[in-house]
Motif scaffolding. Sequence first.
Motif, mmCIF file in Angstrom:
data_model
loop_
_atom_site.group_PDB
_atom_site.id
_atom_site.type_symbol
_atom_site.label_atom_id
_atom_site.label_comp_id
_atom_site.label_asym_id
_atom_site.label_seq_id
_atom_site.Cartn_x
_atom_site.Cartn_y
_atom_site.Cartn_z
ATOM 1 N N LEU A 97 37.324 43.345 38.368
ATOM 2 C CA LEU A 97 36.417 44.335 38.948
ATOM 3 C C LEU A 97 35.207 43.674 39.605
ATOM 4 O O LEU A 97 34.708 44.158 40.626
ATOM 5 C CB LEU A 97 35.968 45.320 37.856
ATOM 6 N N ALA A 98 34.738 42.582 39.023
ATOM 7 C CA ALA A 98 33.621 41.855 39.635
ATOM 8 C C ALA A 98 34.019 41.312 41.000
ATOM 9 O O ALA A 98 33.256 41.398 41.975
ATOM 10 C CB ALA A 98 33.161 40.732 38.717
ATOM 11 N N GLU A 99 35.215 40.752 41.089
ATOM 12 C CA GLU A 99 35.663 40.190 42.358
ATOM 13 C C GLU A 99 36.020 41.290 43.356
ATOM 14 O O GLU A 99 35.792 41.146 44.558
ATOM 15 C CB GLU A 99 36.845 39.264 42.114
ATOM 16 N N LYS A 100 36.545 42.388 42.873
ATOM 17 C CA LYS A 100 36.905 43.506 43.754
ATOM 18 C C LYS A 100 35.665 44.103 44.414
ATOM 19 O O LYS A 100 35.686 44.454 45.600
ATOM 20 C CB LYS A 100 37.636 44.584 42.952
ATOM 21 N N THR A 101 34.582 44.221 43.635
ATOM 22 C CA THR A 101 33.375 44.877 44.139
ATOM 23 C C THR A 101 32.309 43.898 44.624
ATOM 24 O O THR A 101 31.338 44.318 45.264
ATOM 25 C CB THR A 101 32.745 45.752 43.040
ATOM 26 N N GLY A 102 32.462 42.623 44.313
ATOM 27 C CA GLY A 102 31.440 41.649 44.677
ATOM 28 C C GLY A 102 30.166 41.804 43.873
ATOM 29 O O GLY A 102 29.081 41.450 44.348
ATOM 30 N N GLN A 103 30.283 42.297 42.634
ATOM 31 C CA GLN A 103 29.115 42.554 41.797
ATOM 32 C C GLN A 103 29.258 41.886 40.429
ATOM 33 O O GLN A 103 30.346 41.794 39.877
ATOM 34 C CB GLN A 103 28.913 44.055 41.589
ATOM 35 N N PHE A 104 28.109 41.450 39.892
ATOM 36 C CA PHE A 104 27.975 40.994 38.512
ATOM 37 C C PHE A 104 28.738 39.709 38.187
ATOM 38 O O PHE A 104 28.986 39.413 37.016
ATOM 39 C CB PHE A 104 28.347 42.110 37.533
ATOM 40 N N LEU A 105 29.084 38.958 39.216
ATOM 41 C CA LEU A 105 29.644 37.614 39.045
ATOM 42 C C LEU A 105 29.105 36.774 40.189
ATOM 43 O O LEU A 105 29.376 37.077 41.357
ATOM 44 C CB LEU A 105 31.165 37.640 39.068
ATOM 45 N N PRO A 106 28.301 35.746 39.899
ATOM 46 C CA PRO A 106 27.646 34.990 40.971
ATOM 47 C C PRO A 106 28.634 34.412 41.975
ATOM 48 O O PRO A 106 29.754 34.013 41.625
ATOM 49 C CB PRO A 106 26.909 33.882 40.215
ATOM 50 N N GLN A 107 28.207 34.351 43.229
ATOM 51 C CA GLN A 107 29.020 33.745 44.277
ATOM 52 C C GLN A 107 28.940 32.220 44.237
ATOM 53 O O GLN A 107 29.908 31.534 44.575
ATOM 54 C CB GLN A 107 28.564 34.257 45.644
ATOM 55 N N ASP A 108 27.790 31.709 43.836
ATOM 56 C CA ASP A 108 27.642 30.262 43.703
ATOM 57 C C ASP A 108 28.636 29.737 42.683
ATOM 58 O O ASP A 108 28.756 30.273 41.565
ATOM 59 C CB ASP A 108 26.213 29.928 43.262
ATOM 60 N N ALA A 109 29.376 28.700 43.032
ATOM 61 C CA ALA A 109 30.475 28.230 42.186
ATOM 62 C C ALA A 109 30.000 27.808 40.798
ATOM 63 O O ALA A 109 30.613 28.169 39.784
ATOM 64 C CB ALA A 109 31.205 27.077 42.872
ATOM 65 N N ALA A 110 28.911 27.049 40.732
ATOM 66 C CA ALA A 110 28.437 26.566 39.431
ATOM 67 C C ALA A 110 28.012 27.728 38.541
ATOM 68 O O ALA A 110 28.354 27.776 37.351
ATOM 69 C CB ALA A 110 27.291 25.581 39.629
#
Length: 234
Positions: A97-110
């Motif tokens: 769900l985080a990846e589907k919506t682009g929310q609540f999971l940082p985009q920065d890899a680290a």
Amino acid sequence: MNPLSDFPITQKWPAQQPDRLQLYSLPTPNGVKVSIMLEETGLPYEPHLVSFETNDQLSPAFLSLNPNNKIPAIIDPNGPGGQPLTLWESGAILIYLAEKTGQFLPQDAAARYETLQWLMFQMGGVGPMFGQLGFFHKFAGAAYEDKRPRDRYVAESRRLLAVLNQRMTGRHWIMGEAYTIADIATWPWVRNLVGFYGAGDLVGFKDFPELTRVLAAFEARPAVQRGLTIPARS
């Protein structure tokens, strides 16, 4: 054509809004992770109550979706490539769900991997250990005369609380300023430990002031307040 009609679970829990994500769950610590996430993201969904009182989780319909007979589970009719996706395991659902919506999971890899690290801390440690403590303190295990099993989980739960308390020192959320799926996964279990299980005194929760502070901030979020009651119990 109804994209969900091929899934046997929809015979037991018919989808009134088949274009929406379908949630099969119960408001337990693992269950509300997903309902809170859905409320936080604003993603349209339809909840279905899986009642443990009637062993819904063991029904052929539910097992057709999750052979591990645990809640929560979802069907997203608009999954990757526009195809329906079935998914179970609360941590996997949160990541999806985080990846589907682009929310609540940082985009920065680290930062993303660090968030996933703390999510796994909850999945592999906090949830299982607090759950076992609940069994030996509140449920059938409380009748056991031998308190060594209970005391083992008390000690391990207290150790995990200390790890989390140290992490929260000087931080608003597990990842600092950013509220993430690590928080959505963790704080329902902390809440359950001291609330529903009534184990606050047993683990010395008062010794962890950072956790009291952050738990209060978590519970104050409107999406959390809504998600904690979804699906509504009959």
